[in-house]
Enzyme design. Sequence first.
Site, short mmCIF file in Angstrom:
data_model
loop_
_atom_site.label_atom_id
_atom_site.label_comp_id
_atom_site.label_asym_id
_atom_site.label_seq_id
_atom_site.Cartn_x
_atom_site.Cartn_y
_atom_site.Cartn_z
N ASP A 133 0.83 -1.21 0.00
CA ASP A 133 0.00 0.00 0.00
C ASP A 133 0.86 1.26 0.00
O ASP A 133 1.80 1.39 0.79
CB ASP A 133 -0.92 0.00 1.23
CG ASP A 133 -1.88 -1.18 1.21
OD1 ASP A 133 -2.27 -1.60 0.11
OD2 ASP A 133 -2.24 -1.67 2.30
N HIS A 170 0.85 -7.85 -0.97
CA HIS A 170 -0.37 -8.64 -0.80
C HIS A 170 -1.21 -8.60 -2.07
O HIS A 170 -1.02 -7.73 -2.93
CB HIS A 170 -1.16 -8.19 0.42
CG HIS A 170 -1.57 -6.75 0.41
ND1 HIS A 170 -0.68 -5.72 0.64
CD2 HIS A 170 -2.77 -6.16 0.18
CE1 HIS A 170 -1.33 -4.56 0.59
NE2 HIS A 170 -2.60 -4.80 0.28
N ARG A 173 -10.24 -0.73 6.55
CA ARG A 173 -8.78 -0.74 6.66
C ARG A 173 -8.27 0.56 7.25
O ARG A 173 -8.70 1.64 6.84
CB ARG A 173 -8.17 -0.95 5.27
CG ARG A 173 -6.72 -1.38 5.31
CD ARG A 173 -6.16 -1.49 3.91
NE ARG A 173 -5.77 -0.18 3.40
CZ ARG A 173 -5.40 0.07 2.15
NH1 ARG A 173 -5.36 -0.89 1.26
NH2 ARG A 173 -5.06 1.29 1.79
C1 SIN Z 1 -5.88 -4.20 0.05
O1 SIN Z 1 -5.47 -3.56 1.01
O2 SIN Z 1 -5.26 -4.24 -1.02
C2 SIN Z 1 -7.13 -5.03 0.18
C3 SIN Z 1 -6.84 -6.37 0.74
C4 SIN Z 1 -8.05 -7.23 0.79
O3 SIN Z 1 -9.16 -6.79 0.45
O4 SIN Z 1 -7.93 -8.38 1.21
#
Ligand code: SIN
Length: 289
Positions: free
Chosen positions: A118, A264, A279
């Site tokens: 991120d 991720h 988040r």
């Molecule tokens: C993200 O922060 O990219 C989303 C991750 C997710 O939805 O699992």
Amino acid sequence: MEPYELDALEAVTTRRPRSYEHIFVTSLTPVIGAEVAGVDLSRLTDAQVAEIRTAFLDHHVLVFRDQEITTEDHKRFAGHFGELRPVNPPPPEGDPYVLEIRTSAAAGNVAGNAWHADGTADLEPSLGSMLYITETPEGGSGGDTLFANMHLAYEMLSPAMRGFLDGLTAVHDGAQSFRGYTVPPHYEIPVNEHPLVVRHPETGRPVLYVNQAYTSRVPQLSADESEALLEMLFALVAQRPLLTCRVRWAPGTLVFWDNRCVQHHATYDYYPHTRHGRRVAINGGPLKS
Ligand code: SIN
């Protein structure tokens, strides 16, 4: 596997497990991720926070199950690790520090459905993110998130390749994440250059710091060379499950990951169902090689 690849894996997988007094920690895979039990995130003790910090630096991704937390609890937990990071571009309504992660029914795509960390296009990228999932796809399956250890991605490269990469930088361009989407009015898209190999600010361990979602080029190379190199480096993550762990969510799961050394990938495999979470992210500092 090449001898230097095995050496890198051995160095990580033969570390003696740490013992904890105030939390229970169980590894997800030998190289990344752990489940943390024995905690209520709405009522943490200082001793638990200290051990969570240690586990975070060891495992890079921590999974907390069966948590019933409010947005204030979520933000307080994040605040133990640094300054909260406002969502950018700012959400049109609601809390400026909370990003709603919402997949509507039969969506065409979802946020985060590509390998990335991120905020890497920012001058000072994020330290970490905490995602609290409240709704999983109907039927209880799909929507897992994959995490990859970018220390190990670097350490498994040949010594010659590591030497070559060490002196380079890479441009991270926020515009890449808006392909196919409208850029919000007045939003200044971040574009910044970082060392291609950075040192983790707390552990000093090197990290391969390029990702497919944001990294656009290596300015020291020709356009063709840069494209070929980045393609090879992106493929390391996409084609090496050995670097990764997978988190299967349930309502009430919170995952805290380290954006400085982890990529991720939110898997969109649950069309036409919905998924929802919130988040909160934490500010990081400047990156250094
Ligand atoms: C993200 O922060 O990219 C989303 C991750 C997710 O939805 O699992």
